[in-house]
Design a protein around this motif. Structure first.
Motif, short mmCIF file in Angstrom:
data_model
loop_
_atom_site.label_atom_id
_atom_site.label_comp_id
_atom_site.label_asym_id
_atom_site.label_seq_id
_atom_site.Cartn_x
_atom_site.Cartn_y
_atom_site.Cartn_z
N GLY A 99 27.56 38.05 35.77
CA GLY A 99 28.32 37.95 34.53
C GLY A 99 27.91 36.79 33.66
O GLY A 99 27.67 35.68 34.14
N TYR A 139 31.59 50.52 35.08
CA TYR A 139 33.04 50.29 35.00
C TYR A 139 33.66 50.99 33.80
O TYR A 139 34.88 51.17 33.74
CB TYR A 139 33.35 48.81 34.90
N GLY A 198 32.08 37.31 37.32
CA GLY A 198 30.94 36.94 38.16
C GLY A 198 31.23 35.84 39.16
O GLY A 198 30.31 35.21 39.68
N VAL A 247 32.77 41.74 33.01
CA VAL A 247 32.85 41.64 34.46
C VAL A 247 33.06 40.19 34.89
O VAL A 247 32.67 39.25 34.19
CB VAL A 247 31.58 42.20 35.15
N ASN A 295 28.69 41.20 40.90
CA ASN A 295 28.57 41.21 39.44
C ASN A 295 27.73 40.03 38.99
O ASN A 295 27.86 38.93 39.53
CB ASN A 295 29.95 41.08 38.78
N ARG A 352 25.57 44.55 39.86
CA ARG A 352 25.96 45.07 38.55
C ARG A 352 25.85 43.94 37.52
O ARG A 352 26.60 42.97 37.58
CB ARG A 352 27.38 45.61 38.59
N SER A 353 24.94 44.10 36.57
CA SER A 353 24.64 43.02 35.64
C SER A 353 25.08 43.33 34.22
O SER A 353 25.16 44.49 33.81
CB SER A 353 23.13 42.75 35.64
N ASP A 377 26.83 46.90 34.55
CA ASP A 377 28.26 46.75 34.31
C ASP A 377 28.85 47.96 33.60
O ASP A 377 30.07 48.14 33.56
CB ASP A 377 28.54 45.48 33.50
N GLU A 417 34.40 43.28 41.40
CA GLU A 417 33.54 44.25 42.07
C GLU A 417 34.33 45.40 42.69
O GLU A 417 33.78 46.49 42.93
CB GLU A 417 32.72 43.56 43.16
#
Length: 433
Positions: free
Chosen positions: A294, A180, A346, A344, A292, A228-229, A177, A192
């Motif tokens: 999230g 971003y 999710g 983010v 993502n 993206r975590s 994450d 995303e």
């Protein structure tokens, strides 16, 4: 999260380790035999076109959870190949419990070496790649940025080119994450489709790697998914990150050291829930998409200290500013730039059926218990990495010599520094008037 209890081992090696014998990172002292075997909770109908899965960085923290989860959850469907260089923050202890499983193989290799990557892909007839391997500790990226570019960008390029060469059917790229950039308190959670605006060398290298992944999708029709975590925590994480580092320090009855004033926040996701997310994306994710991962648990660094002190029964109700809190929490200067928060959305992944199942309270309890039992012996001598800004040189970790104080340190954000300076000057002007 599911736990398969391992059998205890009463070996002389364990006694030697407990009595202070100097350990190397990769020797097997049998400590892994005493530890619970953690996996996720999800289980899907196996995919007919997936058989042999290569997981890069498989002996590292997040990837080892997925290695264990896929190996033990799909014993007759998938063969799992853990591909790892065995860098300073990896350990074979993380997957030794799988050594007797017919569908598990460990393959030592470097993602920046094309011949080693292609050899693994061809030898095991790999059809699916989970790419976790990366240098990931932001603090180190400020002093060793070339290494981050080499591993995270060039290494990803090598994997993509190799995957194209052998005809990989799925390439799942694990990003972060942090690509971003910083998200202000009043801003919405990022989708995303949001613009990438990384602020540190680590995040920039991960964003650059994503650009390569995207280019191979467009130019060569490589079947890719990008993930993206949020911050992931839990057992098996090398203690350079805040939760395991602070737990190990407190377990030694030593104070923890916050960077700056401790105000930055992060969203935390338990590793078992992360494994479920990757499993869900493998089975339900759509090729060409970004997901993502999230969490809802957003916690400041200083609040995290309070939670750890309470969890470890060092302070009954730890409140920043109290005498008991000040005894255990010290400060040092901040990073060159420290993003205040990431956030983010999710929803896209949750629409695939994934959900966060582990509360932060439960996850922290499990994590603290694991580090109190195993943290000091899992990787060998971790004393040097417990300093505020450790330095890594190859496989060697060195302590820093940074000054430590009892008072919160100013943030290094230029705008905030200017604002504080003006307030001080205004206050001094009023005092002199």
């Amino acid at each position: 999260m599911t736990v398969a209890t391992a059998q205890p081992a009463n070996s002389p090696q364990n006694s030697l380790a407990a009595n202070g014998r100097r350990q190397s990172f990769f020797e097997d002292f049998g400590i892994w035999k005493e530890a619970p075997v953690f996996i996720g909770t999800t289980k899907f109908e196996p995919l007919p076109d997936v058989k042999n899965i290569m997981i890069t960085g498989g002996a590292g923290f997040i990837a080892c959870w997925l290695v264990r989860h896929l190996t033990l959850t799909y014993p007759h469907a998938y063969n799992i190949v853990s591909f790892d260089k065995l860098d300073y923050c990896a350990s074979l202890n993380n997957t030794r419990a799988l050594n007797d499983k017919r569908n598990f193989t460990f393959h030592q290799g470097d993602i920046t070496n094309p011949s080693e990557v292609v050899d693994c892909l061809e030898r095991y007839n790999i059809d699916t790649v989970f790419h976790f391997a990366a240098q990931s500790h932001v603090d180190l990226s400020f002093g060793n940025s070339y290494g981050f570019t080499h591993t995270n960008v060039y290494g990803t390029h090598v994997l993509l080119e190799s995957a194209k060469k052998v005809g990989i059917k799925r390439f799942i790229h694990i990003s972060t994450d942090e690509v971003y950039g910083e998200v202000k308190d009043e801003d919405d959670d990022l989708l995303e489709t949001s613009i990438l605006a990384p602020t540190n060398p680590y995040a920039a290298s991960k964003a650059a790697a994503e650009m390569l992944v995207h280019s191979y999708q467009k130019s060569f029709k490589l079947p890719v998914i990008i993930v993206r975590s949020n911050n992931v925590y839990g057992p098996h994480q090398y203690p350079e990150k805040i939760i395991p580092k602070f737990t190990c320090l407190l377990n030694r009855n030593q104070p923890v050291v916050l960077h700056g004033d401790g105000s930055p926040t992060r969203r935390y996701l338990f590793a078992g829930d992360a494994a479920d997310a990757f499993d869900t994306i493998l089975h339900r994710g759509q090729l060409g998409q970004i997901y993502n991962v999230g969490s809802y648990d957003e916690i400041s660094n200083i609040s995290l200290c309070s939670k750890l002190l309470t969890e470890m029964a060092l302070v009954p109700a730890a409140v920043p500013g109290d005498d008991d809190f000040r005894k255990w929490v010290k400060y040092t200067h901040d990073r060159p730039f420290n993003d205040h928060r990431y956030a983010v959305d999710g929803t896209k992944l949750r629409n695939l059926g994934w959900e966060q199942k582990t509360s932060f309270a439960d996850g922290l309890r499990i994590t603290v218990e694991w580090y109190r039992r195993f943290g000091e012996r899992w990787w060998g001598d971790i004393s040097k990495v417990l300093s505020p800004f450790p330095v890594v040189d190859g496989y060697e970790v060195h302590s820093d010599k940074e000054p430590i104080t009892d008072l919160p340190q100013p943030t290094v954000d230029a705008e905030v520094q200017v604002s504080k300076k003006r307030k001080v000057e205004a206050s001094n002007g009023q005092a002199h008037a």
